[in-house]
Design an enzyme around this catalytic site. Sequence first.
Site, PDB file in Angstrom:
ATOM      1  CB  CYS A   1      -0.532 -92.029 140.888  1.00 27.54           C
ATOM      2  SG  CYS A   1       0.678 -93.125 140.141  1.00 27.54           S
TER       3      CYS A   1
ATOM      4  CG  ASP B   1       8.841 -47.736 129.650  1.00 28.15           C
ATOM      5  OD1 ASP B   1       9.770 -46.935 129.498  1.00 28.15           O
ATOM      6  OD2 ASP B   1       7.857 -47.811 128.897  1.00 28.15           O
TER       7      ASP B   1
ATOM      8  CG  ASP C   1      10.198 -50.886 127.616  1.00 26.52           C
ATOM      9  OD1 ASP C   1      11.145 -50.156 127.959  1.00 26.52           O
ATOM     10  OD2 ASP C   1       9.034 -50.472 127.489  1.00 26.52           O
TER      11      ASP C   1
END
Length: 734
Positions: A14, A423, A627
């Site tokens: 559980c 970009d 980037d």
Amino acid sequence: MLKKIELPVTGMSCAACAVSVESTLAHTEGVKSAEVNYANQSAIIELAEASADLEVIKKAVQSIGYDLLIEKPQAEELEKQQEEAYKRIRKNTIASGILALPVFIIGMFWMHMPYGNYIMWALTSPVLLVFGRDFFTNAVKQAKNGKANMDTLVALSTGIAYIYSTFNTFFPEWLASRGMEPHVYFETAAVIIFFILLGRMLETGAKAGTNEALKKLMGLQPAHVILFQNGTETTVPVGEVKRGEIVVVKPGQKIPLDGNVIKGSSYVNESMLTGEPIPVGKKPGDKVFAGTINQQGNFQFETTKTSNETLLSEIIERIKIAQGSKAPIQKTVDKVTSYFVPTVLIVAVVTFIIWSISGYEDASLRGMLSMITVLVIACPCALGLATPTAIMVGIGKAASMGILIKDAESLELGRKTDTLILDKTGTITEGKPKVGMVHWRDAQINEHMLIPVVEALEGKSEHPLASAIQNHFAHDGVRPEINDFKSETGKGVSGIAHGKLYRIGTLKWLQSSGVSLDHKLIQKGEEHLENGSIVVYVSEDTSLIGVISITDKIKAGSKAAVEKITQMGIEVHMLTGDQEKTAATVARSVGISHYESGMMPEDKANYIKALQQKGKTVAMAGDGINDSEALVLADLGIAMGKGTDIAMDAAKATLMHSNLQDIPLLLQLSKKTVVTIRQNLFWAFIYNIIGIPIAAGILYPAFGFLLNPMIAGAAMALSSVSVVSNSLRLKFSN
């Protein structure tokens, strides 16, 4: 140096179990942090140092009744273990059901039949002590460490019912002499064990379905390879192949490992990596990747990676770690769950006490039944499964669409995105620039001397435009030696050849470097800019001597993707290092109104920060090293699969097909996943909030209604199955 590993955990039943294991791991020597996922039965452990003793960590987990598999089994072995575990729980469920049925019938309808209590005792005993013994052994282990979990609740509820009923079966006169009916509740204990086992069996089967996408990826790598050794072909398991060995691939076979072709040629279907349906030609020197399919022709390749190092295995590992990670909302749920079981135990005891002093007829018996019902119905399984199962299915669904998501938080963030930054090169455009036209200043320019210089300069640069220029000017002659080479990101390159300083880059950079302008060349450049071409300029010492126009086609689906993203209410921006006119043409072509040109990497980063300061949730899609900073700063960084490794490492999601149309799919999937999580949590919380007071008997004074523990057991089991089933609906969403 910190080391992060993922290891299977066994014995968890559980969500409270997962919290217990996580807490133990976090306080074990050598562990810096740990995340335990109940849904996929694994722990992601960040070791304080690479040399941490895993045996010590394993023993710590074993001390609380679970196990950590430090010798991580192969996928096939782990799947086999899971299958055996499923068979075992199915056998126990069926056996307990067969025995519980007559107990239920006797207890509910023929409770006064001769020797009925003894028959029920004989049938119930193996249900609890054989088929349900794990509940009791695990509860004892938890108690030894001062902890409690679902097994504690089940063991207490059924154990109390069984002991009370056994006493009344063999010593009925003790209660009878005190004027009380010696009731037995064997049917309650037997049926509760059956229902909980049934719930776990259904839950285990349903959870297996959440990893289908992962299994499909694993199935892409063949189990055996054909090695070429000493002039003969030998078939060996893929796990035994080392780097530098020669592998033979025949028509129709899957390529087993990453490597370089050394002999023969063929066409290979790489759609699982690139999304491109057209097979790619392979010849000596070309790279091949595990999981791709050889179409025709035999060839041999030299392995460059083992089975655990291939691009395919890296993708699989990323998905597994992502599925095991926790969304921010899950951490809150875990905290609630850690207090939940102890709270339920207190509520159960208080329920018994209040009933005992209530003054109702058979108050103590009713109190005992209510206490048992509270313990049964309060199972936190549904609560624990609500988030991780949805995350697992969501990430698996994304993987099947060619979208790799790094962690659960990233999947959750996609829903909040209101601004997307793109970009240009390699993201909106194909990223395969080609030289269109070249213009030199005048006839006096010595092209034969200049061309090798331009090629040599660009040969030292890693920019996509550099390779286009280099390929265009490729020649068979000798390249001149370049001295004092410099590359300035977003500006250009420079170097000395034949005693002269040459620069190739943007007009703005050349002008700032003291280069005198030539108006005819600038006019030519303007004409190409108007047509959407990228323009770079060439200077010799302080004179502008040439203009090179470069075209980069817009990807076929870029415009449609931008339209769809805009329709979703997301503002789209384009940032590029290119000139203003090129940027304007591309932006206009795909329908983007917000764009910026001439952007340096730091400019992109600052642009994102400015948007975030305005309260925007920003996603950024890019493919290059330039980037990477922006991808890290964005709330959701999205890398193109055909881009650089650095960009993919920096991003939180990777589009393996490098297709912008996958971005709206990612954002939509994020929303659907979060909606599913909220639905799951709503029903899990509502179930417990409503169920526990009813189980305690809150409706009895007004309506005379007292919930039967057996019904509570059935409801608890079905709640977990419903949560998993709701999560599985994501697999079939469009």
